[in-house]
Enzyme design. Structure first.
Site, mmCIF file in Angstrom:
data_model
loop_
_atom_site.group_PDB
_atom_site.id
_atom_site.type_symbol
_atom_site.label_atom_id
_atom_site.label_comp_id
_atom_site.label_asym_id
_atom_site.label_seq_id
_atom_site.Cartn_x
_atom_site.Cartn_y
_atom_site.Cartn_z
ATOM 1 N N GLU A 51 -12.517 40.299 -26.047
ATOM 2 C CA GLU A 51 -11.435 41.196 -25.647
ATOM 3 C C GLU A 51 -10.460 41.347 -26.810
ATOM 4 O O GLU A 51 -10.215 40.403 -27.555
ATOM 5 C CB GLU A 51 -10.743 40.603 -24.407
ATOM 6 C CG GLU A 51 -9.325 41.046 -24.123
ATOM 7 C CD GLU A 51 -9.199 42.526 -23.793
ATOM 8 O OE1 GLU A 51 -10.083 43.065 -23.110
ATOM 9 O OE2 GLU A 51 -8.210 43.131 -24.254
ATOM 10 N N CYS A 106 -0.667 60.923 -6.111
ATOM 11 C CA CYS A 106 -1.911 60.989 -5.328
ATOM 12 C C CYS A 106 -2.279 62.444 -5.091
ATOM 13 O O CYS A 106 -2.093 62.978 -3.996
ATOM 14 C CB CYS A 106 -1.730 60.275 -3.994
ATOM 15 S SG CYS A 106 -1.038 58.632 -4.152
ATOM 16 N N CYS A 125 5.421 64.682 -6.648
ATOM 17 C CA CYS A 125 5.037 63.461 -7.372
ATOM 18 C C CYS A 125 3.641 63.651 -7.959
ATOM 19 O O CYS A 125 2.788 64.286 -7.349
ATOM 20 C CB CYS A 125 5.040 62.309 -6.370
ATOM 21 S SG CYS A 125 4.415 60.760 -7.013
ATOM 22 N N CYS A 158 2.080 62.073 2.596
ATOM 23 C CA CYS A 158 3.268 61.609 1.881
ATOM 24 C C CYS A 158 4.283 62.739 1.711
ATOM 25 O O CYS A 158 3.926 63.858 1.339
ATOM 26 C CB CYS A 158 2.853 61.077 0.515
ATOM 27 S SG CYS A 158 4.239 60.562 -0.495
ATOM 28 N N GLN A 189 -7.102 44.068 -12.255
ATOM 29 C CA GLN A 189 -7.494 45.333 -11.606
ATOM 30 C C GLN A 189 -6.500 45.659 -10.498
ATOM 31 O O GLN A 189 -6.208 44.798 -9.667
ATOM 32 C CB GLN A 189 -8.894 45.193 -11.001
ATOM 33 C CG GLN A 189 -9.989 45.078 -12.036
ATOM 34 C CD GLN A 189 -10.456 46.432 -12.545
ATOM 35 O OE1 GLN A 189 -9.979 47.483 -12.123
ATOM 36 N NE2 GLN A 189 -11.387 46.406 -13.487
ATOM 37 N N TYR A 200 -15.371 43.388 -23.450
ATOM 38 C CA TYR A 200 -14.123 43.984 -22.936
ATOM 39 C C TYR A 200 -13.702 43.205 -21.682
ATOM 40 O O TYR A 200 -13.479 43.778 -20.612
ATOM 41 C CB TYR A 200 -14.287 45.477 -22.628
ATOM 42 C CG TYR A 200 -14.900 46.261 -23.771
ATOM 43 C CD1 TYR A 200 -14.091 46.783 -24.772
ATOM 44 C CD2 TYR A 200 -16.280 46.443 -23.872
ATOM 45 C CE1 TYR A 200 -14.649 47.495 -25.838
ATOM 46 C CE2 TYR A 200 -16.838 47.144 -24.924
ATOM 47 C CZ TYR A 200 -16.027 47.666 -25.901
ATOM 48 O OH TYR A 200 -16.589 48.357 -26.948
ATOM 49 N N CYS A 257 -14.937 53.468 -16.374
ATOM 50 C CA CYS A 257 -13.966 54.263 -15.615
ATOM 51 C C CYS A 257 -13.969 55.701 -16.108
ATOM 52 O O CYS A 257 -13.112 56.489 -15.737
ATOM 53 C CB CYS A 257 -12.575 53.649 -15.735
ATOM 54 S SG CYS A 257 -12.052 53.430 -17.432
ATOM 55 N N ASP A 308 -17.555 46.595 -20.043
ATOM 56 C CA ASP A 308 -16.576 47.341 -19.220
ATOM 57 C C ASP A 308 -15.508 47.905 -20.160
ATOM 58 O O ASP A 308 -14.358 47.451 -20.170
ATOM 59 C CB ASP A 308 -15.967 46.357 -18.204
ATOM 60 C CG ASP A 308 -14.983 47.023 -17.252
ATOM 61 O OD1 ASP A 308 -14.855 48.260 -17.271
ATOM 62 O OD2 ASP A 308 -14.329 46.287 -16.481
ATOM 63 N N CYS A 368 6.465 55.194 -0.606
ATOM 64 C CA CYS A 368 5.226 55.348 -1.352
ATOM 65 C C CYS A 368 4.114 54.622 -0.608
ATOM 66 O O CYS A 368 4.317 53.511 -0.122
ATOM 67 C CB CYS A 368 5.387 54.784 -2.765
ATOM 68 S SG CYS A 368 3.869 54.864 -3.715
HETATM 69 C C1 LIG Z 1 -11.518 48.564 -18.451
HETATM 70 S S1 LIG Z 1 -10.694 47.192 -19.142
HETATM 71 C C2 LIG Z 1 -11.777 45.891 -18.668
HETATM 72 C C3 LIG Z 1 -11.133 44.892 -17.820
HETATM 73 C C4 LIG Z 1 -11.921 43.729 -17.298
HETATM 74 N N1 LIG Z 1 -13.357 43.828 -17.456
HETATM 75 C C5 LIG Z 1 -11.540 43.549 -15.834
HETATM 76 O O1 LIG Z 1 -12.332 43.898 -14.968
HETATM 77 O O2 LIG Z 1 -10.431 43.085 -15.590
HETATM 78 C C6 LIG Z 1 -11.085 47.389 -20.846
HETATM 79 C C7 LIG Z 1 -10.605 46.282 -21.745
HETATM 80 O O3 LIG Z 1 -11.068 46.534 -23.057
HETATM 81 C C8 LIG Z 1 -10.091 46.081 -23.991
HETATM 82 N N2 LIG Z 1 -10.357 46.766 -25.274
HETATM 83 C C9 LIG Z 1 -10.040 48.040 -25.594
HETATM 84 N N3 LIG Z 1 -10.478 48.320 -26.831
HETATM 85 C C10 LIG Z 1 -11.089 47.212 -27.301
HETATM 86 C C11 LIG Z 1 -11.719 46.893 -28.533
HETATM 87 N N4 LIG Z 1 -11.839 47.783 -29.505
HETATM 88 N N5 LIG Z 1 -12.233 45.649 -28.676
HETATM 89 C C12 LIG Z 1 -12.129 44.750 -27.671
HETATM 90 N N6 LIG Z 1 -11.535 45.002 -26.480
HETATM 91 C C13 LIG Z 1 -11.005 46.215 -26.294
HETATM 92 C C14 LIG Z 1 -8.780 46.427 -23.317
HETATM 93 O O4 LIG Z 1 -7.733 45.642 -23.825
HETATM 94 C C15 LIG Z 1 -9.101 46.141 -21.835
HETATM 95 O O5 LIG Z 1 -8.735 44.831 -21.498
#
Ligand SMILES: C[S@@+](CC[C@H](N)C(=O)[O-])C[C@H]1O[C@@H](n2cnc3c(N)ncnc32)[C@H](O)[C@@H]1O
Length: 470
Positions: free
Chosen positions: A352, A87, A84, A78, A302, A331, A428, A401, A179
């Site tokens: 969530e 990446c 930037c 790039c 995602q 989550y 992550c 997650d 990009c």
């Molecule tokens: C890594 S993302 C998970 C996304 C989902 N599993 C997916 O694959 O699309 C983490 C999620 O946790 C939520 N989150 C963060 N803190 C939280 C909390 N204290 N209670 C509930 N959800 C929460 C965020 O809003 C976000 O949507």
């Protein structure tokens, strides 16, 4: 109290060999039993370093002279590389990137987690190492960043920019010509918007003075071919807006969702503002195994969609579903994993924080005729309560997650109390995942570990761990 300007230490270290890549994308070298963190280099480079920060246990430095270059280096593709912030690992071959991502997971789980670990599955690389993102957000600025070469040239340069923030600078935008993160027509749309705006003297935003009109541009592509474009402006100007949006609609008839936001706030977030659909539908769809996911302007999805499918397939495989299980998807975001596994189990409960994401999750069940999901919005530590578990039953499988911070201690304590047969922990951030694994080791064994790369050319890494009840 008078503030003293911090002294900069210009100590130079000569002929230092860079050893390895470590957290946050930095490389590590050693000098006099001290570790030195360096950006923009590669393991195997031999360099002179200028110390920029010195603490008791570590130093930070920049490379000012290269004696030899590592053979893991490749030519960055790039033109914006080095300026930037996007990446930062482009100068490292993809296989080497994967090696260090796997190592990052292993180091974190061993050093922080201190739990017995099975042999790791090899990291799953992304089939696409470029053009893998389905969403990009570009910012307008009337005072774009000039590179050193541009400044040295002494020529007049166009300052009206549309691109990415310079690393660490809220007010400085690098104008992007090309990009490699999102497939076409992403580049063409950004350039067309910028050129039209310049030619028609639409005023680019001034973040320091908080005035101007054009604020930002969001482009969302999807694997169904649908395409969303959102333009954010600072205040109403019907004539200018109609001109710009009509130009976009005629130049790019493939846009299926053209939207705008009038945002007079101090920042560019618009979760609390009305998004107006100018043309087409107010959402686009992504698809996996025939399940359609509706993605609105405020929805999370995602960003590496193809690799998300691989991640979800592995998550489902780790969950070991036979059709009878009660699954809790913690989550859940827009319920993507919950809906993805719903047909392979008896029932899914998704939880969530963000209410609009839960609305999306419910819609995503409805439009796919999925009837065995229930979603709750709220803070995990409050929603995952004894009352909820009494209402729905003890889960056989928990999929979790969490965000980068990992799980709240109360949530981990609740998982230990609930004692599902299996927990599939998608993360992550291997450091916080490792911390949580140590807590969970009271009642769980780690039985599988599978790192997954969602973001080639960056240091980020995703990791799936299967925990089995002791
Ligand atoms: C890594 S993302 C998970 C996304 C989902 N599993 C997916 O694959 O699309 C983490 C999620 O946790 C939520 N989150 C963060 N803190 C939280 C909390 N204290 N209670 C509930 N959800 C929460 C965020 O809003 C976000 O949507």
């Amino acid at each position: 109290m008078r503030k003293h300007k911090k002294k900069t230490n210009f100590e130079i270290l000569e002929n230092i060999r860079i050893e390895e890549m470590v957290a946050e994308g930095k490389c590590l070298a050693r000098h006099d039993n001290m570790v030195v963190f360096v950006g923009g280099v590669a393991p195997g480079d031999v360099v002179d370093l200028r110390i920029t920060r010195k603490k008791k246990s570590f130093m930070e430095a920049e490379a000012i002279n290269f004696h030899s270059y590592s053979d893991v280096r490749v030519q960055p593709f790039c033109e914006h590389f080095g300026t930037c912030g996007g990446c930062k690992w482009q100068h490292i071959g993809y296989d080497t990137q994967l090696y260090y991502k796997q190592k990052q997971v292993q180091d974190n789980l061993e050093r922080i987690g201190k739990v017995a670990l099975p042999p790791f599955d090899p990291i799953l690389g992304s089939a696409k190492d470029k053009f893998y993102r389905n969403k990009l957000e570009f910012t307008f600025s009337n005072y774009g960043w000039l590179t050193n070469e541009q400044i040295k040239s002494g020529e007049e340069h166009e300052r009206r920019a549309l691109g990415f923030h310079m690393p660490g600078r809220f007010d400085k935008i690098l104008d992007i010509q090309n990009c490699y993160l999102q497939p076409e027509p992403s580049n063409s749309i950004r350039l067309a918007v910028r050129d039209y705006a310049r030619a028609n003297n639409l005023v680019f935003f001034d973040k320091l003075r908080m005035n101007g009109w054009l604020r930002n541009l969001i482009i969302r592509t999807a694997n169904t071919g649908e395409l969303m474009v959102i333009v954010q402006v600072y205040h109403e100007d019907e004539e200018a807006l109609t001109g710009l949006l009509d130009h976009l609609a005629t130049t790019f008839p493939e846009i299926t969702s053209l939207q705008y936001v009038v945002n007079g706030k101090g920042n560019e977030t618009f979760h609390d503002l009305e998004v107006v659909c100018y043309k087409g539908l107010p959402y686009i769809h992504e698809e996996m195994e025939g399940i359609r996911f509706r993605v609105g302007p405020k929805s999370f999805y995602q960003t590496n969609g193809d690799q998300a499918y691989e991640l979800y397939k592995l998550t489902r495989e780790f969950a070991g579903l036979s059709g009878n299980e009660l699954v809790y998807d913690l989550y859940t975001g827009a319920g993507t994993i919950a809906n993805f596994v719903a047909r392979q189990c008896r029932e899914v409960i998704g939880i969530e924080y963000v209410p609009s994401a839960i609305e999306d999750a419910k819609i995503n069940s409805q439009i796919n005729d999925i009837t065995n999901t229930t979603f709750y919005a709220g803070d995990m530590k409050d929603i995952l309560s004894d009352e909820l578990i009494e209402r729905h039953g003890r889960p056989d499988v928990v999929i979790t997650d969490p965000p980068r911070a990992g799980m709240d201690e109360k949530v981990v304590a609740k998982l230990l109390q609930v004692h599902a047969n299996r927990i599939v922990y998608v993360s992550c951030n291997p450091a916080t995942q490792a911390r949580d694994l140590e807590l969970l080791s009271e009642k769980y064994d780690v039985t599988r570990v599978q790192p997954v790369d969602m973001f080639p050319q960056t240091h980020h890494v995703e990791n799936i761990v299967l925990l089995t009840a002791k």
